[in-house]
Design an enzyme around this catalytic site. Structure first.
Site, PDB file in Angstrom:
ATOM      1  N   HIS A   1      -0.004 -11.811   1.841  1.00 48.79           N
ATOM      2  CA  HIS A   1      -1.161 -10.935   1.426  1.00 48.79           C
ATOM      3  C   HIS A   1      -1.989 -12.143   0.501  1.00 48.79           C
ATOM      4  CE1 HIS A   1      -1.578  -6.527   0.202  1.00 48.79           C
ATOM      5  NE2 HIS A   1      -2.746  -7.243   0.526  1.00 48.79           N
TER       6      HIS A   1
ATOM      7  N   TYR B   1       0.722  -1.000   0.307  1.00 51.67           N
ATOM      8  CA  TYR B   1       0.145   0.164   0.033  1.00 51.67           C
ATOM      9  C   TYR B   1       0.718   0.917  -0.422  1.00 51.67           C
ATOM     10  CZ  TYR B   1      -4.018  -2.967   1.785  1.00 51.67           C
ATOM     11  OH  TYR B   1      -4.518  -4.320   1.873  1.00 51.67           O
TER      12      TYR B   1
HETATM   13  N1  LIG Z   1      -6.402  -8.264   1.994  1.00 52.05           N
HETATM   14  C1  LIG Z   1      -6.086  -7.656   0.726  1.00 52.05           C
HETATM   15  O1  LIG Z   1      -6.023  -7.673  -0.290  1.00 52.05           O
HETATM   16  C2  LIG Z   1      -6.977  -6.507   0.848  1.00 52.05           C
HETATM   17  C3  LIG Z   1      -7.738  -6.030  -0.362  1.00 52.05           C
HETATM   18  C4  LIG Z   1      -8.631  -4.793  -0.476  1.00 52.05           C
HETATM   19  C5  LIG Z   1      -8.454  -3.372   0.863  1.00 52.05           C
HETATM   20  N2  LIG Z   1      -7.471  -4.248   1.898  1.00 52.05           N
HETATM   21  C6  LIG Z   1      -8.055  -3.460   3.232  1.00 52.05           C
HETATM   22  O2  LIG Z   1      -9.354  -3.766   3.672  1.00 52.05           O
HETATM   23  C7  LIG Z   1      -9.872  -1.511   3.248  1.00 52.05           C
HETATM   24  C8  LIG Z   1     -11.177  -1.322   3.440  1.00 52.05           C
HETATM   25  O3  LIG Z   1     -11.121  -2.093   1.881  1.00 52.05           O
HETATM   26  P1  LIG Z   1     -11.400  -0.861   0.542  1.00 52.05           P
HETATM   27  O4  LIG Z   1     -10.304   0.412   1.152  1.00 52.05           O
HETATM   28  O5  LIG Z   1     -10.658  -1.464  -0.947  1.00 52.05           O
HETATM   29  O6  LIG Z   1     -13.144  -0.559   0.567  1.00 52.05           O
HETATM   30  P2  LIG Z   1     -13.617  -0.323   2.104  1.00 52.05           P
HETATM   31  O7  LIG Z   1     -13.983  -0.334   3.111  1.00 52.05           O
HETATM   32  O8  LIG Z   1     -15.229  -1.335   0.999  1.00 52.05           O
HETATM   33  O9  LIG Z   1     -14.640   1.457   0.910  1.00 52.05           O
HETATM   34  C9  LIG Z   1     -14.283   1.911   1.244  1.00 52.05           C
HETATM   35  C10 LIG Z   1     -15.017   3.230   0.319  1.00 52.05           C
HETATM   36  O10 LIG Z   1     -16.004   3.801   1.000  1.00 52.05           O
HETATM   37  C11 LIG Z   1     -16.486   4.353   0.950  1.00 52.05           C
HETATM   38  N3  LIG Z   1     -16.628   4.725   2.839  1.00 52.05           N
HETATM   39  C12 LIG Z   1     -16.371   4.405   3.601  1.00 52.05           C
HETATM   40  N4  LIG Z   1     -16.477   4.420   5.048  1.00 52.05           N
HETATM   41  C13 LIG Z   1     -18.141   5.118   4.449  1.00 52.05           C
HETATM   42  C14 LIG Z   1     -19.311   5.687   5.508  1.00 52.05           C
HETATM   43  N5  LIG Z   1     -19.671   5.291   6.751  1.00 52.05           N
HETATM   44  N6  LIG Z   1     -20.683   6.413   4.176  1.00 52.05           N
HETATM   45  C15 LIG Z   1     -20.150   6.464   2.996  1.00 52.05           C
HETATM   46  N7  LIG Z   1     -18.636   5.547   2.084  1.00 52.05           N
HETATM   47  C16 LIG Z   1     -18.101   5.316   3.496  1.00 52.05           C
HETATM   48  C17 LIG Z   1     -15.522   4.965   1.350  1.00 52.05           C
HETATM   49  O11 LIG Z   1     -15.106   6.648   0.803  1.00 52.05           O
HETATM   50  P3  LIG Z   1     -13.961   7.431   0.950  1.00 52.05           P
HETATM   51  O12 LIG Z   1     -12.805   6.954   0.465  1.00 52.05           O
HETATM   52  O13 LIG Z   1     -14.649   8.941  -0.092  1.00 52.05           O
HETATM   53  O14 LIG Z   1     -14.254   8.156   2.353  1.00 52.05           O
HETATM   54  C18 LIG Z   1     -14.393   3.921   0.021  1.00 52.05           C
HETATM   55  O15 LIG Z   1     -15.141   4.680  -0.867  1.00 52.05           O
HETATM   56  C19 LIG Z   1      -8.590  -1.432   2.339  1.00 52.05           C
HETATM   57  O16 LIG Z   1      -8.085  -0.211   3.004  1.00 52.05           O
HETATM   58  C20 LIG Z   1      -7.292  -2.315   2.766  1.00 52.05           C
HETATM   59  O17 LIG Z   1      -6.664  -1.716   4.567  1.00 52.05           O
HETATM   60  C21 LIG Z   1      -6.794  -5.641   1.800  1.00 52.05           C
END
Ligand SMILES: NC(=O)c1ccc[n+]([C@@H]2O[C@H](COP(=O)([O-])OP(=O)(O)OC[C@H]3O[C@@H](n4cnc5c(N)ncnc54)[C@H](OP(=O)(O)O)[C@@H]3O)[C@@H](O)[C@H]2O)c1
Length: 282
Positions: A111, A53
């Site tokens: 990962h 990241y």
């Molecule tokens: N292990 C893996 O392979 C893997 C893969 C993907 C992700 N991850 C981890 O999981 C975390 C989260 O996944 P992600 O970032 O892909 O997706 P997510 O958490 O499902 O979604 C993030 C999105 O939701 C929006 N959001 C967040 N809170 C909100 C709320 N209260 N109301 C409205 N919209 C909201 C955010 O908007 P804004 O950004 O505009 O605030 C962003 O666009 C990552 O940051 C990472 O740490 C791990």
């Protein structure tokens, strides 16, 4: 604002705060540290990062700026599939710790699976990081049922979690059952399906009934299931606050069931062509 109190999910002596702050796809450095700091001020005590990241440095800076004792914060990082060979793996862990300015992480994950390196080799390196005190706990991410069966059989140290895509719009019933069978917790990445379910009429209706937001209902549905935690990412202060304020209400069995039916949509939002395994059938 008083900091939220977050329950933990527990396995093999690990107590992981059920809501963590995800740090993938982050903005510029100054804002990144500010966001992580805000999350810690709101009560988040679990930060999810990864070598891939590019946010590890800011996680370290945010932790130091917060004044929260290191031992009170659960830090997870991950080693990419490019570093699945033992020597590369060890170097990646050292680089992560150096970048964060920490002497250990609370959880170290593989990962993504790497089909070109024997899994036993990567698991050996993972277990060694634990034995060397560089990681308090170890686990995997994006592992399918067959990979999980192999990993739990071959890993010399217990695995505490499989971090997988899970949210209201994907059917992971079989994989979740497999994690539980092996005594693993489930950490959900992309728990908001990157926002896909936030205007779903069922979620909107249930949110209104509880005077909560759709995001809070979607996250609550997930953490209300046993042994499941979430690591949502948010870039707005208000959303960071919202996403942790999900322990002052509960969904009824009927509401859990109604939301549970949305999985039929089976939407996978994290599906990178270059490293996806053969996903389990729903
Ligand atoms: N292990 C893996 O392979 C893997 C893969 C993907 C992700 N991850 C981890 O999981 C975390 C989260 O996944 P992600 O970032 O892909 O997706 P997510 O958490 O499902 O979604 C993030 C999105 O939701 C929006 N959001 C967040 N809170 C909100 C709320 N209260 N109301 C409205 N919209 C909201 C955010 O908007 P804004 O950004 O505009 O605030 C962003 O666009 C990552 O940051 C990472 O740490 C791990």
């Amino acid at each position: 604002m008083s900091p939220a109190s977050v329950p933990t999910i527990n396995a093999h002596g690990a107590a992981i705060p059920a809501v963590g702050y995800g740090t993938m796809l982050f903005p510029e450095p100054e804002r990144a540290v500010e966001l992580i700091l805000h999350a810690l001020e709101c009560g988040y005590r679990h930060i999810d990062t990864a070598r891939k990241y590019g946010t590890e440095q800011w996680v370290g800076e945010g932790i130091r700026a917060s004044g929260v004792p290191r031992e009170d914060i659960w830090v997870t990082t991950k080693v990419t599939e490019e570093n699945a060979q033992a020597d590369d793996f060890a170097r990646s862990v050292d680089t992560s710790l150096e970048t964060m300015g920490l002497d250990h992480v609370d959880l170290l994950l593989i990962h993504w699976p790497q089909p070109n390196v024997p899994l036993a080799e990567t698991l050996g390196a993972l277990a060694k990081a634990k034995r060397d005190g560089l990681a308090r706990n170890i686990g995997v991410s994006n592992f399918t049922i067959p990979l999980l069966d192999e990993a739990t059989a071959k890993c010399p140290e217990p695995l505490v979690t499989n971090q997988i895509e899970y949210h209201t719009y994907i059917n992971q019933d079989r994989l979740i059952a497999a994690c539980r069978k092996h005594g693993l917790l489930i950490t959900c990445h992309a728990p908001l399906a990157r926002g896909a379910m936030l205007d779903d009429p069922v979620i909107v209706e249930i949110a209104a009934a509880h005077n909560k937001t759709p995001a809070q209902v979607a996250l609550r549905w997930t953490v209300q299931q046993p042994g499941i935690g979430v690591v949502p990412r948010a870039l707005e202060f208000s959303e960071i606050e919202e996403n942790i304020a999900i322990f002052d209400f509960a969904l009824s069995d009927m509401e859990m069931g109604r939301i549970g039916q949305l999985k039929e949509r089976n939407l996978r939002v994290i599906d990178p062509e270059v490293r996806r395994p053969v996903w389990d059938e729903a």
